[in-house]
Design an enzyme around this catalytic site. Structure first.
Site, mmCIF file in Angstrom:
data_model
loop_
_atom_site.group_PDB
_atom_site.id
_atom_site.type_symbol
_atom_site.label_atom_id
_atom_site.label_comp_id
_atom_site.label_asym_id
_atom_site.label_seq_id
_atom_site.Cartn_x
_atom_site.Cartn_y
_atom_site.Cartn_z
ATOM 1 N N HIS A 193 0.902 -1.157 0.000
ATOM 2 C CA HIS A 193 0.000 0.000 0.000
ATOM 3 C C HIS A 193 0.937 1.201 0.000
ATOM 4 O O HIS A 193 1.761 1.334 0.918
ATOM 5 C CB HIS A 193 -0.906 -0.014 1.245
ATOM 6 C CG HIS A 193 -1.923 1.096 1.256
ATOM 7 N ND1 HIS A 193 -2.823 1.265 2.270
ATOM 8 C CD2 HIS A 193 -2.185 2.078 0.348
ATOM 9 C CE1 HIS A 193 -3.594 2.320 2.010
ATOM 10 N NE2 HIS A 193 -3.214 2.828 0.855
ATOM 11 N N LEU A 194 0.829 2.040 -1.016
ATOM 12 C CA LEU A 194 1.830 3.081 -1.247
ATOM 13 C C LEU A 194 2.173 3.872 0.025
ATOM 14 O O LEU A 194 1.300 4.477 0.644
ATOM 15 C CB LEU A 194 1.340 4.054 -2.340
ATOM 16 C CG LEU A 194 2.317 5.179 -2.698
ATOM 17 C CD1 LEU A 194 3.645 4.619 -3.165
ATOM 18 C CD2 LEU A 194 1.715 6.101 -3.745
ATOM 19 N N HIS A 195 3.443 3.848 0.386
ATOM 20 C CA HIS A 195 3.883 4.606 1.562
ATOM 21 C C HIS A 195 5.362 4.923 1.493
ATOM 22 O O HIS A 195 6.140 4.200 0.896
ATOM 23 C CB HIS A 195 3.590 3.820 2.850
ATOM 24 C CG HIS A 195 4.384 2.547 2.970
ATOM 25 N ND1 HIS A 195 4.090 1.424 2.225
ATOM 26 C CD2 HIS A 195 5.441 2.218 3.740
ATOM 27 C CE1 HIS A 195 4.942 0.451 2.538
ATOM 28 N NE2 HIS A 195 5.781 0.903 3.452
ATOM 29 N N PHE A 196 5.711 6.045 2.110
ATOM 30 C CA PHE A 196 7.098 6.424 2.342
ATOM 31 C C PHE A 196 7.325 6.370 3.838
ATOM 32 O O PHE A 196 6.393 6.514 4.610
ATOM 33 C CB PHE A 196 7.361 7.857 1.867
ATOM 34 C CG PHE A 196 7.235 8.041 0.379
ATOM 35 C CD1 PHE A 196 8.353 8.024 -0.439
ATOM 36 C CD2 PHE A 196 5.988 8.247 -0.203
ATOM 37 C CE1 PHE A 196 8.234 8.196 -1.811
ATOM 38 C CE2 PHE A 196 5.856 8.420 -1.577
ATOM 39 C CZ PHE A 196 6.978 8.394 -2.374
#
Lengths: 452, 406
Positions: free
Chosen positions: A243-246
């Site tokens: 799940h898109l994350h930085f």
């Protein structure tokens, strides 16, 4: 299909063991009972909102000193982020007190940083991860950040509609507006360890796009402190959640990768300068300069997109308040799956993700911490690096992709392919000896095939 | 944003007397003096030579941080090296691109040297010397960047002759440049890597030595002696200037106390604390916090604080305190242990809120959140800086000229 087994990091208190998922409470009128970020609980929910000002230019620090620049209502890093983070620490949301974890700078030229963190990986079973696909579709049945409790979310982060920084201590969560949020990582590796989740409700898979990457740069710029860095791991390069994350945290020590000498390769459109790391165990590219933050952001995100579309795992470090960005393609997980990693290194269970590659080593065993040396750290990271040959191929691929639309200049990649490798620093050649997997690679129409 | 001018002037005057400016301005060199103990590490003095070189007026630079002279062509790694030298209180020199007031970039040799107070060995100032780097040119009459570029396309040898080893070792870059020449023949010369010559290095060293000797001499007149070497190594109970620098950025009222010293004295007090309580810094350093209490202070609250310290826990209490002028205020006090890099408790931080002045700013953070943020900022400062101390302690003792002499 290539898979590795590893203990996944618990980033949220709502992250269950595989298989336990779905054991939801009730589901009655008042949401699911977890106060999460899904449809059941969002109505009426409020979170602080920090709206940053869009920049037209990478300054000159001069721009910051213009008299018409108002002081922002809230200092992003020192007041908002650290304050909210300390508040969650006081509330006991973290799995351990990271400031009680011993940490040191390892003596030597590079200044690798070692942390002994015995609590981070407790109570989790090793899970299988597929490592040969950098892009995988979002799977709503697995853990994702919409399942975290709202108390783990610190604030919403978005571009200001006005031409100035704005702060709203209690803003409703506007579902239509695709809010991006900053949440805590309940297994922090340093003080202030948080996750930036772009457009959280859109459930994007772990995959770089231009807008999300620019948002990450804005967060680094907004923090305005060179010791607050953001990082990104692609799938296959030790991201555990699709799940898109930085990630981001604060550590006021220079990272070895930032200290490594570099060699300028080329100036790119928009004044972006691209260099190559020298005398560092992992081969990688450094992006800096650029007339605008967008120029810099696009050069890097286009390179990332090129890598992920070619199924090459990579890590990104956003350093120096978004003024320097490190892009490191890697092949450790693939080697691990092929049984090519030295068992001694595997025993340490260090997962070389962005922070480890940058020189911040989180060690799980006291023995490894006490014996930590520059040579050991170097040895591990050398395994992470692509071989010289493969790196040159990947570099050429990147330049070919990003210089499309770059008018006039001769193709950079053509020049690079002719490069004689004889000016290579010695230490890297030693790395090559370990780096046996290069022979397994073949470029076929831009695809990375693993032959075995 | 700007620190009060008074503070900046006093930084120089109290240490070297008001007469030092005149003497410093007799030196032909370009240099600045900065004070790390003032929030933002501002310039407190800029020489005439510096103003001439940079094109700025004195009032435009005093009070500002040296980073105002950096720009897009400034190498970020070099900036990092300067930042680290400041944190480790070391001398250093580096070639770096700076910008003049009119926006033109230029290469200069930057030398940095800490100035130590003799009384306690702490860094009181940093001197930065700037020597513009001039390039040797083979062709007569070539006096700007453009003619330099023409040199480069025509004669490769000239390139190597004038551009030094970085470029020599890097034939691919050079080849790329030559090929790109058609589309980009007006590239500024700042785009090249640049090294200072031995002559320029000697010039910087000489300038640094004369500045340091002026400062040392004038510090005798105030009795607050300085020198270019850390002369006093006994710094017990005092914080290094790097930590002081980090703590100085935190705006809230707070104190740090050291539980390892007898009676847990205050070792740091923020400006806001001094303003809140009316005391001067020297009146609170070294004392236990109990002097803030008085006859009407609740004993059970004091016990509660003691207990939380004994159990190494954070706590928040509401306690009646007294200012220096005996006026009362309700202090919403938050106390938290602060650990160093070894994970051990190094200090306790106490953050005060005067309940009567709580401003409920609708567009800002709540007072409680600001209190938390001060705790967070103190924690990261202490943890990070104790992490470096272990390895840098040995390097810190380098004699001041060890770099300048090479």
């Amino acid at each position: 299909m290539l898979r590795i087994k590893r203990v996944p990091t618990v980033v949220s208190n709502f992250q269950k063991e595989e298989g336990e998922e779905g054991a939801r409470a009730g589901g009655g009128g008042g949401g699911c009972g977890r106060n999460c970020l899904q449809k059941c609980c969002i109505p009426g929910a409020k979170l602080p909102l920090y709206a940053f000002k869009r920049l037209n230019k990478i300054s000159g620090e001069k721009d910051l000193l213009k008299p018409d620049d108002k002081e922002p209502p809230v200092a992003f890093l020192d007041s908002l982020l650290l304050g909210e983070w300390e508040d969650r620490a006081q509330k006991g949301l973290f799995r351990y007190d990271v400031t009680a974890c011993e940490t040191k700078v390892i003596p030597g030229e590079c200044g690798f940083i070692a942390q002994l963190n015995e609590g981070r990986h407790l109570k989790k079973r090793p899970t299988e991860f597929r490592v040969d696909k950098v892009l995988q579709p979002f799977d709503g049945s697995k853990f994702n950040f919409t399942k975290v409790g709202q108390e783990e979310v610190l604030f919403q982060f978005e571009a200001s509609e006005e031409n100035e920084v704005q702060f709203f201590p209690n803003a409703p969560i506007d579902v239509e507006n695709s809010p991006s949020v900053v949440a805590i990582n309940v297994s922090p590796i340093e003080y202030g360890h948080v996750l930036l989740i772009p457009r959280i409700l859109e459930c994007l898979p772990q995959r770089i796009d231009r807008d999300s990457f620019l948002l990450a740069l804005y967060m680094a710029a907004e923090a305005g402190n060179p010791y607050f860095r953001l990082g990104y791991n692609s799938l296959g390069a030790f991201a555990t959640i699709n799940h898109l994350h930085f990630q981001a945290y604060y550590l006021a020590v220079p990272f070895p990768i930032e200290k490594a000498p570099t060699r300028k390769i080329t100036s790119f459109n928009g004044g972006v300068i691209i260099s190559e790391l020298l005398n560092y165990p992992v081969r990688g590219l450094v992006f800096e300069g650029g007339n605008t933050l967008d120029d810099l952001s696009n050069a890097v995100s286009d390179s990332c997109i090129c890598l992920q579309e070619n199924n090459i795992p990579y890590n990104v470090l956003i350093a120096d308040s978004a003024k320097r960005i490190f892009l490191v393609p890697q092949c450790y997980a693939e080697k691990q799956a092929l049984g090519e990693v030295n068992p001694e290194l595997l025993d340490t269970q260090v997962n070389p993700a962005v922070w480890e590659i940058s020189g911040h080593m989180v060690l799980k065993r006291k023995k490894d911490y006490e014996e930590a040396s520059e040579a050991n750290a170097w040895r591990l990271l050398a395994e992470v690096s692509l071989s010289e040959e493969r790196f040159q191929e990947v570099k050429a691929l990147i330049f070919e992709t990003i210089s499309c639309g770059d008018n006039g200049n001769p193709s950079v990649s053509e020049l690079l392919l002719e490069e004689e490798p004889d000016d290579k620093p010695k230490s890297l050649e030693e790395g090559d000896a370990l780096n046996k997997s290069s022979r397994h690679h073949a470029m076929v129409s831009g695809e990375c095939l693993v032959l075995h | 944003m700007e620190p009060q001018l008074g503070l900046l002037e006093l930084s120089v005057n109290n240490r070297y007397s008001i007469w030092v400016r005149e003497r410093l301005n007799e030196l032909p060199d370009s240099f600045t003096i900065t004070d790390p103990s003032i929030s933002g590490h501002p310039i407190v003095f800029a020489s005439n030579g510096f103003l001439k070189m940079s094109g700025y007026e004195m009032e435009e630079v005093v009070g500002k941080n040296g980073r105002m002279f950096q720009g897009p062509k400034t190498d970020r790694r070099s900036v990092m090296e300067i930042r680290e030298a400041i944190r480790q209180e070391k001398t250093m020199q580096i070639s770096i691109v700076n910008y003049r007031r009119d926006g033109t970039p230029f290469w200069m040799l930057f030398c940095l040297c800490p100035v130590f107070g003799k009384e306690d060995g702490r860094v009181v100032h940093f001197v930065g010397v700037q020597v513009p780097i001039t390039r040797k040119r083979r062709q007569s009459g070539g006096c700007n960047g453009v003619s330099y570029c023409e040199d480069r396309t025509g004669f490769r040898e000239t390139v190597i002759g004038s551009c030094r080893r970085e470029v020599c070792s890097d034939s691919v870059v050079e080849l790329g440049r030559v090929l790109a020449m058609d589309s980009d023949s007006r590239e500024l010369e700042v785009d090249e890597q640049c090294e200072a010559s031995d002559l320029e290095k000697a010039k910087a060293k000489l300038a640094m030595n004369s500045i340091l000797s002026v400062l040392a001499h004038y510090s005798e007149s105030t009795g607050r002696l300085v020198c270019g070497k850390r002369c006093c190594l006994a710094r017990t109970g005092l914080l290094g200037s790097s930590l002081t620098l980090s703590l100085g950025r935190i705006k809230q009222s707070f104190v740090l106390t050291d539980p390892h010293l007898p009676d847990m004295p205050i070792v740091y007090a923020s400006d806001a604390f001094l303003k809140l309580t009316g005391y001067a810094r020297h009146e609170v350093l070294g004392r236990n916090c109990r002097f803030l209490g008085g006859v009407d202070t609740n004993l059970s609250t004091i016990l509660q604080i003691k207990e939380s310290i004994q159990t190494e826990q954070a706590c928040t209490v509401r306690i009646l305190n007294y200012r220096k002028d005996k006026s009362l205020f309700w202090n919403v006090l938050h106390i938290s242990p602060v650990r160093n890099a070894s994970g051990k408790i190094a200090y306790y931080v106490g953050v005060q809120i005067d309940e009567s002045c709580e401003n409920h700013d609708k567009h800002g953070l709540s007072p409680e959140m600001r209190q938390r943020s001060a705790v967070g900022a103190v924690k990261v400062a202490v943890r990070s800086l104790s992490m470096v101390a272990g390895t840098s302690e040995s390097q810190q003792q380098l004699p001041m000229n060890s770099i300048l002499l090479d």
